[in-house]
Motif scaffolding. Sequence first.
Motif, PDB file in Angstrom:
ATOM      1  N   ARG A 242      -7.316  21.648  69.370  1.00 56.26           N
ATOM      2  CA  ARG A 242      -7.932  20.338  69.573  1.00 56.26           C
ATOM      3  C   ARG A 242      -9.200  20.149  68.747  1.00 56.26           C
ATOM      4  N   VAL A 243     -10.034  21.176  68.656  1.00 55.57           N
ATOM      5  CA  VAL A 243     -11.330  21.047  67.989  1.00 55.57           C
ATOM      6  C   VAL A 243     -11.253  21.470  66.523  1.00 55.57           C
ATOM      7  N   THR A 244     -10.666  22.648  66.272  1.00 49.62           N
ATOM      8  CA  THR A 244     -10.569  23.143  64.894  1.00 49.62           C
ATOM      9  C   THR A 244      -9.455  22.439  64.126  1.00 49.62           C
ATOM     10  N   GLY A 245      -8.458  21.940  64.874  1.00 49.69           N
ATOM     11  CA  GLY A 245      -7.329  21.276  64.232  1.00 49.69           C
ATOM     12  C   GLY A 245      -6.370  22.242  63.574  1.00 49.69           C
ATOM     13  N   ALA A 246      -6.254  23.457  64.127  1.00 56.36           N
ATOM     14  CA  ALA A 246      -5.404  24.490  63.537  1.00 56.36           C
ATOM     15  C   ALA A 246      -3.931  24.202  63.808  1.00 56.36           C
ATOM     16  N   ASP A 247      -3.110  24.309  62.753  1.00 59.61           N
ATOM     17  CA  ASP A 247      -1.663  24.221  62.953  1.00 59.61           C
ATOM     18  C   ASP A 247      -1.147  25.605  63.343  1.00 59.61           C
ATOM     19  N   VAL A 248       0.162  25.739  63.508  1.00 59.01           N
ATOM     20  CA  VAL A 248       0.733  26.990  63.996  1.00 59.01           C
ATOM     21  C   VAL A 248       0.420  28.152  63.064  1.00 59.01           C
ATOM     22  N   THR A 249       0.534  27.928  61.754  1.00 64.12           N
ATOM     23  CA  THR A 249       0.274  28.997  60.787  1.00 64.12           C
ATOM     24  C   THR A 249      -1.197  29.416  60.819  1.00 64.12           C
ATOM     25  N   THR A 250      -2.085  28.423  60.799  1.00 66.02           N
ATOM     26  CA  THR A 250      -3.519  28.721  60.835  1.00 66.02           C
ATOM     27  C   THR A 250      -3.890  29.436  62.125  1.00 66.02           C
ATOM     28  N   LEU A 251      -3.313  28.979  63.222  1.00 67.67           N
ATOM     29  CA  LEU A 251      -3.569  29.599  64.522  1.00 67.67           C
ATOM     30  C   LEU A 251      -3.165  31.062  64.515  1.00 67.67           C
ATOM     31  N   SER A 252      -1.993  31.362  63.967  1.00 69.16           N
ATOM     32  CA  SER A 252      -1.515  32.741  63.918  1.00 69.16           C
ATOM     33  C   SER A 252      -2.442  33.617  63.080  1.00 69.16           C
ATOM     34  N   VAL A 253      -2.895  33.085  61.951  1.00 67.92           N
ATOM     35  CA  VAL A 253      -3.795  33.835  61.078  1.00 67.92           C
ATOM     36  C   VAL A 253      -5.122  34.105  61.779  1.00 67.92           C
ATOM     37  N   LEU A 254      -5.667  33.098  62.459  1.00 68.00           N
ATOM     38  CA  LEU A 254      -6.935  33.256  63.161  1.00 68.00           C
ATOM     39  C   LEU A 254      -6.830  34.297  64.273  1.00 68.00           C
ATOM     40  N   LEU A 255      -5.743  34.256  65.030  1.00 71.63           N
ATOM     41  CA  LEU A 255      -5.568  35.219  66.122  1.00 71.63           C
ATOM     42  C   LEU A 255      -5.353  36.630  65.578  1.00 71.63           C
ATOM     43  N   LEU A 256      -4.647  36.733  64.455  1.00 69.18           N
ATOM     44  CA  LEU A 256      -4.459  38.042  63.835  1.00 69.18           C
ATOM     45  C   LEU A 256      -5.802  38.580  63.339  1.00 69.18           C
ATOM     46  N   MET A 257      -6.626  37.707  62.775  1.00 72.18           N
ATOM     47  CA  MET A 257      -7.953  38.110  62.304  1.00 72.18           C
ATOM     48  C   MET A 257      -8.804  38.599  63.471  1.00 72.18           C
ATOM     49  N   LEU A 258      -8.740  37.883  64.590  1.00 67.02           N
ATOM     50  CA  LEU A 258      -9.486  38.297  65.779  1.00 67.02           C
ATOM     51  C   LEU A 258      -9.059  39.685  66.226  1.00 67.02           C
ATOM     52  N   GLY A 259      -7.741  39.920  66.240  1.00 71.17           N
ATOM     53  CA  GLY A 259      -7.241  41.227  66.655  1.00 71.17           C
ATOM     54  C   GLY A 259      -7.630  42.336  65.695  1.00 71.17           C
ATOM     55  N   CYS A 260      -7.525  42.060  64.396  1.00 67.43           N
ATOM     56  CA  CYS A 260      -7.851  43.085  63.399  1.00 67.43           C
ATOM     57  C   CYS A 260      -9.336  43.431  63.402  1.00 67.43           C
ATOM     58  N   ALA A 261     -10.188  42.459  63.768  1.00 74.44           N
ATOM     59  CA  ALA A 261     -11.622  42.737  63.851  1.00 74.44           C
ATOM     60  C   ALA A 261     -11.907  43.799  64.892  1.00 74.44           C
ATOM     61  N   GLY A 262     -10.975  43.961  65.834  1.00 79.26           N
ATOM     62  CA  GLY A 262     -11.143  44.992  66.852  1.00 79.26           C
ATOM     63  C   GLY A 262     -11.251  46.390  66.269  1.00 79.26           C
ATOM     64  N   PHE A 263     -10.645  46.621  65.093  1.00 77.31           N
ATOM     65  CA  PHE A 263     -10.751  47.942  64.462  1.00 77.31           C
ATOM     66  C   PHE A 263     -12.188  48.231  64.045  1.00 77.31           C
ATOM     67  N   ILE A 264     -12.894  47.189  63.619  1.00 77.36           N
ATOM     68  CA  ILE A 264     -14.310  47.366  63.262  1.00 77.36           C
ATOM     69  C   ILE A 264     -15.103  47.740  64.504  1.00 77.36           C
ATOM     70  N   GLY A 265     -14.809  47.066  65.619  1.00 75.23           N
ATOM     71  CA  GLY A 265     -15.494  47.375  66.864  1.00 75.23           C
ATOM     72  C   GLY A 265     -15.221  48.785  67.339  1.00 75.23           C
ATOM     73  N   THR A 266     -13.991  49.227  67.199  1.00 77.63           N
ATOM     74  CA  THR A 266     -13.634  50.586  67.599  1.00 77.63           C
ATOM     75  C   THR A 266     -14.383  51.617  66.760  1.00 77.63           C
ATOM     76  N   TRP A 267     -14.452  51.380  65.435  1.00 75.62           N
ATOM     77  CA  TRP A 267     -15.194  52.287  64.547  1.00 75.62           C
ATOM     78  C   TRP A 267     -16.676  52.304  64.916  1.00 75.62           C
ATOM     79  N   ALA A 268     -17.252  51.129  65.137  1.00 77.28           N
ATOM     80  CA  ALA A 268     -18.676  51.043  65.457  1.00 77.28           C
ATOM     81  C   ALA A 268     -18.981  51.720  66.785  1.00 77.28           C
ATOM     82  N   ALA A 269     -18.091  51.566  67.765  1.00 78.70           N
ATOM     83  CA  ALA A 269     -18.314  52.181  69.073  1.00 78.70           C
ATOM     84  C   ALA A 269     -18.361  53.700  68.951  1.00 78.70           C
ATOM     85  N   GLY A 270     -17.430  54.265  68.184  1.00 79.11           N
ATOM     86  CA  GLY A 270     -17.403  55.708  68.023  1.00 79.11           C
ATOM     87  C   GLY A 270     -18.586  56.242  67.235  1.00 79.11           C
ATOM     88  N   ARG A 271     -19.153  55.409  66.365  1.00 75.43           N
ATOM     89  CA  ARG A 271     -20.233  55.871  65.497  1.00 75.43           C
ATOM     90  C   ARG A 271     -21.615  55.698  66.127  1.00 75.43           C
TER      91      ARG A 271
END
Length: 394
Positions: A242-271
Amino acid sequence: MVAAAAIEEGKPAAAWGAVLSMALCVAMLIASEFMPVSLLTPMAEGLRATEGQTGQAISISGLFAVTASLLITTVAGTLNRKWVMVAMTAVMLLSLVLVAAAPNFMVLMIGRALLGICIGGFWALATAVIMRLVAESDVPRALALMYGGQAIAAAFAAPIGSYLGGLFGWREVFWALTPIVAINLAWHVAALPSLPANRKQNFRAMFDLLKRPYFQRGLAACMLSWGSAFTMFTYLRPFLERVTGADVTTLSVLLLMLGCAGFIGTWAAGRFIKGNVAPFLKLPALVMGGATVGLLLLGSSVVAASLFMAIWGAMNTMFSVIWMTWISQNADDVPEAAGSLMVAAIQASILVGAMLGGFLLDGISIQATFIGSIVLALLAIALIGNGQRLLKPE
């Protein structure tokens, strides 16, 4: 010296294979729990049920997870914790088989209820088990490694499940998980050392722990932080649409990016999460709340939305490590009771946060939902302060 001390305490000096086995179990639990989100429509069609009914059957796992997390240490009694973890993994395997083969809606519900038992039982004991697998100084790193399984599942389970479901069917997606869980079951048997129960657990340990003022404050702060996160996250998709105006493809990419950022958090937590955990306790509410403010103000831009979602996703995986490290340092005399209470509190706050967000969305607007999330984050930050009041007295 560290190895000798670990052996004397009954902790294997280098049980990292067992930690990796726990990480795989986490990945499979998260995948099993959230895979149906991307397969809801075909599952409903295949079982001749409505999407609403199928969604309720999926959510039943949360109810059983809360119950199991509170009961597991008492029901398990003096059983060796290795075999309790093996049993939980076997229950997950049975759940997947029932869901994949479900001839009707009722069998699906039974399969999901069994998964809830596994989720609650595993998470209630996981931190206590990790504390016995490695030396005390390595606990934060081991927790970060275990939660790496969460990052993997969060990043890939939904998009892969949706893709494979479209190619082969939703049942085949669940069948595809079963050999991985079977391997994990065998890995547990081979890698986990014998973990005799330190003492017979009962509800008294939980009640006694709840009488400690610092633990009460910590549990309340954790619940506010988790409630804030899921008030927003549960309704992230309608915001992006509604706000960003993301279509299905954009939405999938954004959610995948959110999930992949979790690897950075995991690395930072361990360090970085080492020693005194107090300075880190307010980070989840501060950073994730700040990212929610950013989305609220600048979320109409896809670039800005992707940036704030990446920040949110990275902190999301650090979140669990920070608070489970707090338990390992401040409830080390009763880690299983603390784990049970923490898991129940987290599941309950996720449920309440989702309900609050839905009420604000339906009654006011999607912006109101995000504002509600920010308010909860501010309450958590105020309660935590510098974190010292959440630590056990010296």
